[in-house]
Scaffold this motif. Structure first.
Motif, PDB file in Angstrom:
ATOM      1  N   THR A  35      58.057  41.418  34.680  1.00  0.00           N
ATOM      2  CA  THR A  35      58.616  41.852  35.953  1.00  0.00           C
ATOM      3  C   THR A  35      57.334  41.750  36.937  1.00  0.00           C
ATOM      4  O   THR A  35      56.344  41.402  36.757  1.00  0.00           O
ATOM      5  N   TYR A  36      57.741  41.908  38.293  1.00  0.00           N
ATOM      6  CA  TYR A  36      56.886  42.050  39.342  1.00  0.00           C
ATOM      7  C   TYR A  36      56.015  43.123  39.102  1.00  0.00           C
ATOM      8  O   TYR A  36      54.646  42.889  39.270  1.00  0.00           O
ATOM      9  N   LEU A  37      56.357  44.093  38.346  1.00  0.00           N
ATOM     10  CA  LEU A  37      55.254  45.387  38.120  1.00  0.00           C
ATOM     11  C   LEU A  37      54.143  44.633  37.159  1.00  0.00           C
ATOM     12  O   LEU A  37      53.126  45.248  37.322  1.00  0.00           O
ATOM     13  N   GLU A  38      54.677  44.242  35.976  1.00  0.00           N
ATOM     14  CA  GLU A  38      53.987  43.692  35.183  1.00  0.00           C
ATOM     15  C   GLU A  38      53.106  42.545  35.577  1.00  0.00           C
ATOM     16  O   GLU A  38      51.693  42.688  35.272  1.00  0.00           O
ATOM     17  N   MET A  39      53.524  41.769  36.432  1.00  0.00           N
ATOM     18  CA  MET A  39      52.529  40.643  37.184  1.00  0.00           C
ATOM     19  C   MET A  39      51.550  41.373  37.959  1.00  0.00           C
ATOM     20  O   MET A  39      50.579  41.065  37.951  1.00  0.00           O
ATOM     21  N   GLY A  40      51.921  42.458  38.656  1.00  0.00           N
ATOM     22  CA  GLY A  40      51.136  43.058  39.733  1.00  0.00           C
ATOM     23  C   GLY A  40      49.867  43.796  38.821  1.00  0.00           C
ATOM     24  O   GLY A  40      48.718  43.800  39.275  1.00  0.00           O
ATOM     25  N   LYS A  41      50.344  44.175  37.762  1.00  0.00           N
ATOM     26  CA  LYS A  41      49.243  44.811  36.705  1.00  0.00           C
ATOM     27  C   LYS A  41      48.256  44.036  36.318  1.00  0.00           C
ATOM     28  O   LYS A  41      47.018  44.213  36.378  1.00  0.00           O
ATOM     29  N   GLN A  42      48.770  42.622  36.020  1.00  0.00           N
ATOM     30  CA  GLN A  42      47.815  41.688  35.671  1.00  0.00           C
ATOM     31  C   GLN A  42      47.035  41.091  36.675  1.00  0.00           C
ATOM     32  O   GLN A  42      45.819  40.667  36.269  1.00  0.00           O
ATOM     33  N   ILE A  43      47.531  40.897  37.750  1.00  0.00           N
ATOM     34  CA  ILE A  43      46.752  40.650  39.026  1.00  0.00           C
ATOM     35  C   ILE A  43      45.565  41.652  39.313  1.00  0.00           C
ATOM     36  O   ILE A  43      44.414  41.309  39.370  1.00  0.00           O
ATOM     37  N   GLU A  44      45.929  42.878  39.197  1.00  0.00           N
ATOM     38  CA  GLU A  44      44.885  43.877  39.379  1.00  0.00           C
ATOM     39  C   GLU A  44      43.777  43.982  38.341  1.00  0.00           C
ATOM     40  O   GLU A  44      42.689  44.185  38.655  1.00  0.00           O
ATOM     41  N   ALA A  45      44.152  43.747  37.064  1.00  0.00           N
ATOM     42  CA  ALA A  45      43.282  43.520  35.915  1.00  0.00           C
ATOM     43  C   ALA A  45      42.253  42.324  36.158  1.00  0.00           C
ATOM     44  O   ALA A  45      41.083  42.614  36.232  1.00  0.00           O
ATOM     45  N   LEU A  46      42.757  41.254  36.685  1.00  0.00           N
ATOM     46  CA  LEU A  46      42.191  40.027  36.931  1.00  0.00           C
ATOM     47  C   LEU A  46      41.123  40.228  38.033  1.00  0.00           C
ATOM     48  O   LEU A  46      39.705  39.996  38.206  1.00  0.00           O
ATOM     49  N   LYS A  47      41.610  41.004  39.274  1.00  0.00           N
ATOM     50  CA  LYS A  47      40.870  41.270  40.300  1.00  0.00           C
ATOM     51  C   LYS A  47      39.685  42.082  40.014  1.00  0.00           C
ATOM     52  O   LYS A  47      38.578  41.724  40.438  1.00  0.00           O
ATOM     53  N   ALA A  48      39.760  43.214  39.111  1.00  0.00           N
ATOM     54  CA  ALA A  48      38.831  44.208  38.628  1.00  0.00           C
ATOM     55  C   ALA A  48      37.883  43.243  37.881  1.00  0.00           C
ATOM     56  O   ALA A  48      36.613  43.717  38.037  1.00  0.00           O
ATOM     57  N   PHE A  49      38.311  42.564  37.080  1.00  0.00           N
ATOM     58  CA  PHE A  49      37.290  41.772  36.272  1.00  0.00           C
ATOM     59  C   PHE A  49      36.434  40.891  37.102  1.00  0.00           C
ATOM     60  O   PHE A  49      35.128  40.730  36.775  1.00  0.00           O
ATOM     61  N   VAL A  50      36.858  40.229  37.840  1.00  0.00           N
ATOM     62  CA  VAL A  50      36.179  39.326  39.062  1.00  0.00           C
ATOM     63  C   VAL A  50      35.241  39.857  39.486  1.00  0.00           C
ATOM     64  O   VAL A  50      34.109  39.602  39.735  1.00  0.00           O
ATOM     65  N   GLU A  51      35.492  41.369  40.196  1.00  0.00           N
ATOM     66  CA  GLU A  51      34.730  42.171  41.037  1.00  0.00           C
ATOM     67  C   GLU A  51      33.619  42.649  40.060  1.00  0.00           C
ATOM     68  O   GLU A  51      32.436  42.703  40.497  1.00  0.00           O
ATOM     69  N   LYS A  52      33.805  43.100  38.751  1.00  0.00           N
ATOM     70  CA  LYS A  52      32.962  43.471  37.733  1.00  0.00           C
ATOM     71  C   LYS A  52      31.768  42.491  37.617  1.00  0.00           C
ATOM     72  O   LYS A  52      30.645  42.947  37.390  1.00  0.00           O
ATOM     73  N   LEU A  53      32.321  41.282  37.621  1.00  0.00           N
ATOM     74  CA  LEU A  53      31.299  40.263  37.290  1.00  0.00           C
ATOM     75  C   LEU A  53      30.467  39.836  38.343  1.00  0.00           C
ATOM     76  O   LEU A  53      29.554  39.167  38.332  1.00  0.00           O
ATOM     77  N   GLY A  54      30.662  40.523  39.614  1.00  0.00           N
ATOM     78  CA  GLY A  54      29.715  40.305  40.996  1.00  0.00           C
ATOM     79  C   GLY A  54      30.434  39.160  41.725  1.00  0.00           C
ATOM     80  O   GLY A  54      29.392  38.679  42.613  1.00  0.00           O
ATOM     81  N   ILE A  55      31.550  38.485  41.454  1.00  0.00           N
ATOM     82  CA  ILE A  55      31.879  37.311  42.303  1.00  0.00           C
ATOM     83  C   ILE A  55      32.229  38.037  43.767  1.00  0.00           C
ATOM     84  O   ILE A  55      32.949  38.793  43.897  1.00  0.00           O
ATOM     85  N   LYS A  56      31.685  37.127  44.465  1.00  0.00           N
ATOM     86  CA  LYS A  56      31.776  37.589  45.926  1.00  0.00           C
ATOM     87  C   LYS A  56      32.718  36.452  46.767  1.00  0.00           C
ATOM     88  O   LYS A  56      33.043  35.429  46.552  1.00  0.00           O
TER      89      LYS A  56
END
Length: 83
Positions: A35-56
């Protein structure tokens, strides 16, 4: 109908997820749709991972994803609007 033409991907997704949360967003042959809700959660998880890596914003990265014995390569260019 909403006009998203002037918005970035990161600006559109939260609204689309909210408006269509229970509708199917993606379906691959032979698999259960998400669903869009599940997709949104996956996008947020990827976003958090990228930010944690320090990617700017402006950095370029390549993401390799093992998917059922195939490698898919996606290039992700961090954008200034990445929240």
């Amino acid at each position: 109908m909403h006009n998203y033409s002037h918005l970035t991907f990161s600006e559109v997704i939260p609204d689309v997820v909210k408006r269509f949360s229970n509708y199917n967003a993606l379906r691959f042959v032979g698999e259960t749709p998400i669903t869009y809700l599940e997709m949104g959660k996956q996008i947020e998880a990827l976003k958090a991972f990228v930010e944690k890596l320090g990617i700017k914003p402006g950095d370029k990265v390549v993401i390799y994803i093992l998917y059922k014995d195939r490698i898919r390569t996606w290039e992700l260019q961090a954008r200034k609007k990445l929240k």
